[in-house]
Each structure stands twice: as structure tokens, then as C-alpha cells.
Design a protein around this motif. Structure first.
Motif, short mmCIF file in Angstrom:
data_model
loop_
_atom_site.label_atom_id
_atom_site.label_comp_id
_atom_site.label_asym_id
_atom_site.label_seq_id
_atom_site.Cartn_x
_atom_site.Cartn_y
_atom_site.Cartn_z
N LEU A 1 -28.85 2.56 -5.40
CA LEU A 1 -27.63 3.32 -5.15
C LEU A 1 -27.08 2.97 -3.76
O LEU A 1 -27.84 2.93 -2.79
N VAL A 2 -25.79 2.70 -3.69
CA VAL A 2 -25.14 2.43 -2.41
C VAL A 2 -23.90 3.31 -2.31
O VAL A 2 -23.33 3.73 -3.33
N GLY A 3 -23.48 3.59 -1.08
CA GLY A 3 -22.28 4.39 -0.92
C GLY A 3 -21.92 4.54 0.54
O GLY A 3 -22.79 4.46 1.42
N THR A 4 -20.64 4.74 0.79
CA THR A 4 -20.19 4.98 2.16
C THR A 4 -18.94 5.85 2.18
O THR A 4 -18.24 5.98 1.18
N THR A 5 -18.70 6.42 3.35
CA THR A 5 -17.55 7.30 3.55
C THR A 5 -16.27 6.49 3.71
O THR A 5 -16.24 5.53 4.49
N VAL A 6 -15.24 6.88 2.99
CA VAL A 6 -13.97 6.15 2.99
C VAL A 6 -12.80 7.14 2.96
O VAL A 6 -12.75 8.00 2.06
N SER A 7 -11.91 7.02 3.93
CA SER A 7 -10.69 7.84 3.87
C SER A 7 -9.49 7.02 3.38
O SER A 7 -8.47 7.59 3.01
N ALA A 8 -9.64 5.69 3.42
CA ALA A 8 -8.54 4.82 2.97
C ALA A 8 -8.60 4.69 1.45
O ALA A 8 -9.07 3.68 0.89
N PHE A 9 -8.13 5.73 0.78
CA PHE A 9 -8.13 5.81 -0.69
C PHE A 9 -6.77 6.31 -1.13
O PHE A 9 -6.21 7.21 -0.49
N SER A 10 -6.26 5.73 -2.18
CA SER A 10 -4.95 6.17 -2.67
C SER A 10 -4.80 5.84 -4.15
O SER A 10 -5.42 4.90 -4.65
N SER A 11 -3.96 6.61 -4.82
CA SER A 11 -3.59 6.21 -6.17
C SER A 11 -2.56 5.09 -6.05
O SER A 11 -1.86 4.98 -5.05
N VAL A 12 -2.50 4.24 -7.06
CA VAL A 12 -1.60 3.08 -7.03
C VAL A 12 -0.64 3.11 -8.21
O VAL A 12 0.56 2.89 -8.05
N SER A 13 -1.16 3.36 -9.40
CA SER A 13 -0.34 3.26 -10.61
C SER A 13 -0.78 4.33 -11.61
O SER A 13 -1.96 4.68 -11.66
N MET A 14 0.19 4.85 -12.36
CA MET A 14 -0.13 5.83 -13.42
C MET A 14 -0.43 5.12 -14.73
O MET A 14 -1.28 5.56 -15.50
N ASP A 15 0.31 4.03 -15.02
CA ASP A 15 0.15 3.33 -16.30
C ASP A 15 0.16 1.82 -16.07
O ASP A 15 1.23 1.25 -15.88
N PRO A 16 -0.99 1.18 -15.99
CA PRO A 16 -2.31 1.76 -16.20
C PRO A 16 -2.75 2.59 -15.00
O PRO A 16 -2.20 2.41 -13.90
N PRO A 17 -3.74 3.46 -15.16
CA PRO A 17 -4.21 4.25 -14.02
C PRO A 17 -5.01 3.38 -13.05
O PRO A 17 -6.09 2.88 -13.39
N LEU A 18 -4.45 3.21 -11.84
CA LEU A 18 -5.09 2.36 -10.82
C LEU A 18 -5.20 3.14 -9.51
O LEU A 18 -4.31 3.92 -9.17
N VAL A 19 -6.27 2.88 -8.79
CA VAL A 19 -6.44 3.41 -7.43
C VAL A 19 -6.84 2.27 -6.51
O VAL A 19 -7.19 1.18 -6.98
N MET A 20 -6.80 2.52 -5.20
CA MET A 20 -7.28 1.51 -4.26
C MET A 20 -8.13 2.16 -3.17
O MET A 20 -7.92 3.32 -2.79
#
Ligand code: FMN
Length: 164
Positions: free
Chosen positions: A37-56
Motif C-alpha cells: 500500500l502506498v499513499g500521500t497527501t495531495v491538495s492539488a486535486f480537481s474534477s476535469v470532466s463530467m462525461d466521461p468522468p475525469l479528475v486530476m
């Protein structure tokens, strides 16, 4: 004749301060790579597209999490709750290998762990990677979302958590 405006890049400290004035949610981006398991804290997150559903998400090029999730090809964005500030700092601690030690997790549909107590978990597969200077921009196609509407999200602004 008016003088030409010479744009100059801000000093890094000024740029950091300016960006810090934009309130952001806080997430822990997780993946499972080679059974680890890996993971880190990230505040640079955003939705990008509804159709198709994309985030970054934007991750530093030297992030160990970025290396792992680029290979895993799937990841989960866990949007933290107001009472998860300690967890945000634990997952941001440099080089720490025990980040998951105190946290209950659940395996998601794509193998990436969902963190218990989060407001929302967004499970994704990597769709594209783009140059973002000293960060890499990963675009994920959303496979599933799990939300707890009773929880209040954690907010990071000017180097600290709001009302935490
Ligand atoms: C509130 C907060 C937000 C952060 N946001 C980001 C981010 O958006 N992208 C990033 O690369 N690092 C971010 N960090 C820093 C990483 O969590 C930190 O560099 C971590 O040690 C990287 O771990 P890794 O190399 O194991 O991936 C943030 C840290 C904190 C405390």
C-alpha cells in the motif's frame, strides 16, 4: 511611447504564499503496487470532466507515490474529513513507511485502498499523464465514488487547516 511591460516570475516564496491563499480540500491519494500500500497527501486535486468522468491530481516528480501509482495504473483519491488533519500530516511525512499503521482501510474495486473516515473516495484508472513542470499531472477516469454526506471536509489555507 509607453514602456514595454517586462513580466518577471515571482520569487518562489511569494508564489507559495499567493497559492496558499486559495483554500483547498485535502486528499490522500492511495494505490496498491506489488501488494504494497502506498499513499500521500495531495491538495492539488480537481474534477476535469463530467462525461466521461475525469479528475486530476498533481504529484511531485520525485514522489514515491507517483512512481507506484504510475505502475499500478489505478488509484484512489480519499477526500479527508475535518478531524483527519493528523492523518494528512502523517501521509505527508517524508520517507515514512508506516503511513497506514493507524488507519483502517478497505480494498476498492480497483485494488487501491479506501481510507476509513474519509468524506469521499474516488476510485480511478490512470487515463493520461501530462507535464506539469516539477510536478506530473495525472488524469484519472473515475470508476466509482463513495461519499459520506454527514462528514465535513478538511480545508487547507495559508499553511494550516481551517477550524481543525
Ligand atoms: C496539506 C498538504 C498538501 C499537499 N499537497 C501536495 C500535492 O498536491 N502534491 C504533491 O506532490 N505533494 C503534496 N504534499 C506533499 C507530499 O505529501 C509530501 O511531499 C510527501 O512526503 C510525498 O511522499 P511520497 O514521496 O511518499 O509520495 C502536500 C502536503 C500537505 C501537508
Amino acid at each position: 511611447m509607453s514602456a514595454a511591460i517586462q513580466p518577471s516570475a515571482p520569487e518562489p516564496a511569494d508564489f507559495r504564499k499567493a497559492m496558499g491563499s486559495f483554500p483547498a480540500g485535502v486528499t490522500v491519494v492511495t494505490a496498491c503496487h506489488d501488494g504494497r500500500l502506498v499513499g500521500t497527501t495531495v491538495s492539488a486535486f480537481s474534477s476535469v470532466s463530467m462525461d466521461p468522468p475525469l479528475v486530476m491530481v498533481c504529484l511531485k516528480r520525485d514522489s514515491r507515490t507517483l512512481a507506484a501509482l504510475s505502475q499500478a495504473r489505478t488509484f484512489c483519491v480519499n477526500i479527508l474529513a475535518q478531524d483527519q488533519g493528523d492523518l494528512a500530516y502523517r501521509f505527508a511525512k517524508s520517507g515514512a513507511d508506516d503511513r497506514f499503521a493507524l488507519t483502517a482501510v478497505e480494498a476498492g474495486v480497483c485494488g487501491a485502498p479506501l481510507l476509513a473516515g474519509s468524506v469521499t473516495s474516488v476510485e480511478c484508472e490512470v487515463r493520461a499523464a501530462h507535464d506539469g513542470g516539477d510536478h506530473e499531472i495525472l488524469v484519472g477516469r473515475v470508476l466509482r465514488v463513495v461519499t459520506d454526506e454527514t462528514k465535513t471536509p478538511l480545508v487547507y489555507v495559508r499553511g494550516g487547516f481551517l477550524n481543525a
